[in-house]
Design a protein around this motif. Sequence first.
Motif, mmCIF file in Angstrom:
data_model
loop_
_atom_site.group_PDB
_atom_site.id
_atom_site.type_symbol
_atom_site.label_atom_id
_atom_site.label_comp_id
_atom_site.label_asym_id
_atom_site.label_seq_id
_atom_site.Cartn_x
_atom_site.Cartn_y
_atom_site.Cartn_z
ATOM 1 N N ILE A 160 0.820 -1.208 0.000
ATOM 2 C CA ILE A 160 0.000 0.000 0.000
ATOM 3 C C ILE A 160 0.855 1.260 0.000
ATOM 4 C CG2 ILE A 160 -1.986 1.108 1.133
ATOM 5 C CD1 ILE A 160 -2.659 -1.469 2.456
ATOM 6 N N THR A 161 2.146 1.147 -0.218
ATOM 7 C CA THR A 161 2.990 2.341 -0.200
ATOM 8 C C THR A 161 3.034 2.989 -1.583
ATOM 9 O OG1 THR A 161 4.971 1.020 -0.639
ATOM 10 C CG2 THR A 161 4.414 1.436 1.664
ATOM 11 N N GLY A 162 3.167 4.318 -1.594
ATOM 12 C CA GLY A 162 3.356 5.046 -2.837
ATOM 13 C C GLY A 162 2.151 5.119 -3.740
ATOM 14 N N LEU A 163 0.951 5.050 -3.174
ATOM 15 C CA LEU A 163 -0.262 5.055 -3.982
ATOM 16 C C LEU A 163 -0.962 6.401 -3.930
ATOM 17 C CD1 LEU A 163 -1.812 1.581 -3.059
ATOM 18 C CD2 LEU A 163 -0.350 2.147 -5.006
ATOM 19 N N LYS A 164 -1.624 6.734 -5.035
ATOM 20 C CA LYS A 164 -2.442 7.941 -5.118
ATOM 21 C C LYS A 164 -3.901 7.490 -5.225
ATOM 22 C CE LYS A 164 -0.933 11.466 -7.429
ATOM 23 N NZ LYS A 164 -0.582 12.439 -8.511
ATOM 24 N N ILE A 165 -4.696 7.898 -4.256
ATOM 25 C CA ILE A 165 -6.069 7.405 -4.142
ATOM 26 C C ILE A 165 -7.046 8.567 -4.197
ATOM 27 C CG2 ILE A 165 -7.708 6.216 -2.617
ATOM 28 C CD1 ILE A 165 -5.300 4.598 -1.579
ATOM 29 N N ALA A 166 -8.037 8.453 -5.091
ATOM 30 C CA ALA A 166 -9.087 9.461 -5.205
ATOM 31 C C ALA A 166 -10.354 8.959 -4.527
ATOM 32 C CB ALA A 166 -9.369 9.775 -6.670
ATOM 33 N N MET A 167 -10.904 9.765 -3.640
ATOM 34 C CA MET A 167 -12.191 9.468 -3.010
ATOM 35 C C MET A 167 -13.222 10.398 -3.626
ATOM 36 S SD MET A 167 -11.042 8.997 0.960
ATOM 37 C CE MET A 167 -9.720 7.861 1.399
ATOM 38 N N VAL A 168 -14.297 9.829 -4.172
ATOM 39 C CA VAL A 168 -15.214 10.588 -5.018
ATOM 40 C C VAL A 168 -16.645 10.470 -4.516
ATOM 41 C CG1 VAL A 168 -16.054 10.919 -7.380
ATOM 42 C CG2 VAL A 168 -13.708 10.098 -6.997
ATOM 43 N N GLY A 169 -17.344 11.607 -4.433
ATOM 44 C CA GLY A 169 -18.767 11.587 -4.129
ATOM 45 C C GLY A 169 -19.095 12.258 -2.821
ATOM 46 N N ASP A 170 -19.853 11.559 -1.981
ATOM 47 C CA ASP A 170 -20.304 12.101 -0.702
ATOM 48 C C ASP A 170 -19.233 11.887 0.354
ATOM 49 O OD1 ASP A 170 -21.557 12.927 1.562
ATOM 50 O OD2 ASP A 170 -23.286 11.581 1.396
ATOM 51 N N LEU A 171 -18.357 12.848 0.516
ATOM 52 C CA LEU A 171 -17.261 12.746 1.472
ATOM 53 C C LEU A 171 -17.632 13.362 2.823
ATOM 54 C CD1 LEU A 171 -14.286 13.649 -0.895
ATOM 55 C CD2 LEU A 171 -15.508 11.479 -0.615
ATOM 56 N N ARG A 172 -18.622 14.186 2.836
ATOM 57 C CA ARG A 172 -19.051 14.822 4.086
ATOM 58 C C ARG A 172 -19.759 13.833 4.999
ATOM 59 N NH1 ARG A 172 -23.173 20.032 4.633
ATOM 60 N NH2 ARG A 172 -23.034 20.232 6.913
#
Length: 318
Positions: free
Chosen positions: A156-168
């Motif tokens: 899990i090192t060196g990864l770029k992760i996008a979280m999309v949508g209802d983050l609140r």
Amino acid sequence: MAAFPLAHVIESQQFDRDLLDLVFQTADTLKADLSGPRRFSKALNGKIMASLFYEPSTRTRFSFESAMLRLGGTVITTENAREFSSAAKGESLADSTRIMNGYADVIVMRHNEAGSAARAAEISGIPVINAGDGAGQHPTQALLDMYTIADAFSGITGLKIAMVGDLRYGRTVRSLSYLLTKYEDTEIIFVSPPVCKMEGDIKAYLDKYNVPWHEETDLDSIVPEVDCIYMTRIQKERFHDPEDYRIAAGKYILTQERANRMKPEAIIMHPLPRVDEIPKSVDDNPRARYFEQAQNGLYIRMALLYLLLNKDDGGPVR
């Protein structure tokens, strides 16, 4: 190796790297055992799990119940405790927790109020597992998410992760954000409408642990650069203002065209259920991992139940 140190599983912050490794190793062993010798099919023989769900659930509830049964335990359950338990008569969470202590060996609780699992744990003499508390946390989902990511990338090192949508209001992305601080060189991109932005407490936590993050509103701009897109549903039931929901609904849809613009080795995740944010046409895309992700919930929850109820064994099962 030291025995499992947790009395309850309430929030993602309880897990450090060593503990994550212990849970993942145990999940690996139990997963392999399901298609092998079944050495652990009676590991929890005589143990009872109380499944106390005040909110609707499919994957979480059934995977926990399946996990307990596959380890030889038994389950007592109610489908919607707000309507079909004494909560409908006004019984307090504290009283329900005390009653369950006399009936079961572990409580798995989903509740509509943030902090409910922590309150139950304060008075419970048996383990309490938080299966989602309102817009608070969902730690077992975060664990299975990390397990899925680790399997896809052999680490899990060196990864770029996008979280999309209802983050609140999305408790899954909140819990996952906490766990991502345990790994090096991770970067997070929050993609959401302004009414659904990630709350400041998570951003402050990421800053504390030097995890780079930034916010975007344009999904197309980040699709080619990320290793993982974690889609979430816009949760109508969490919105207090119908106009805010109208603005956010349908804002981000991961179409097949967008999925194909991702790196070949990138993955698509979703805690499910989905509405329209991932069309069914994407299901056959090799990057889609959300059904595998849901299946991993069984193995992670088997591991947690085993570790919580076999503390004397110490270390991962072999």
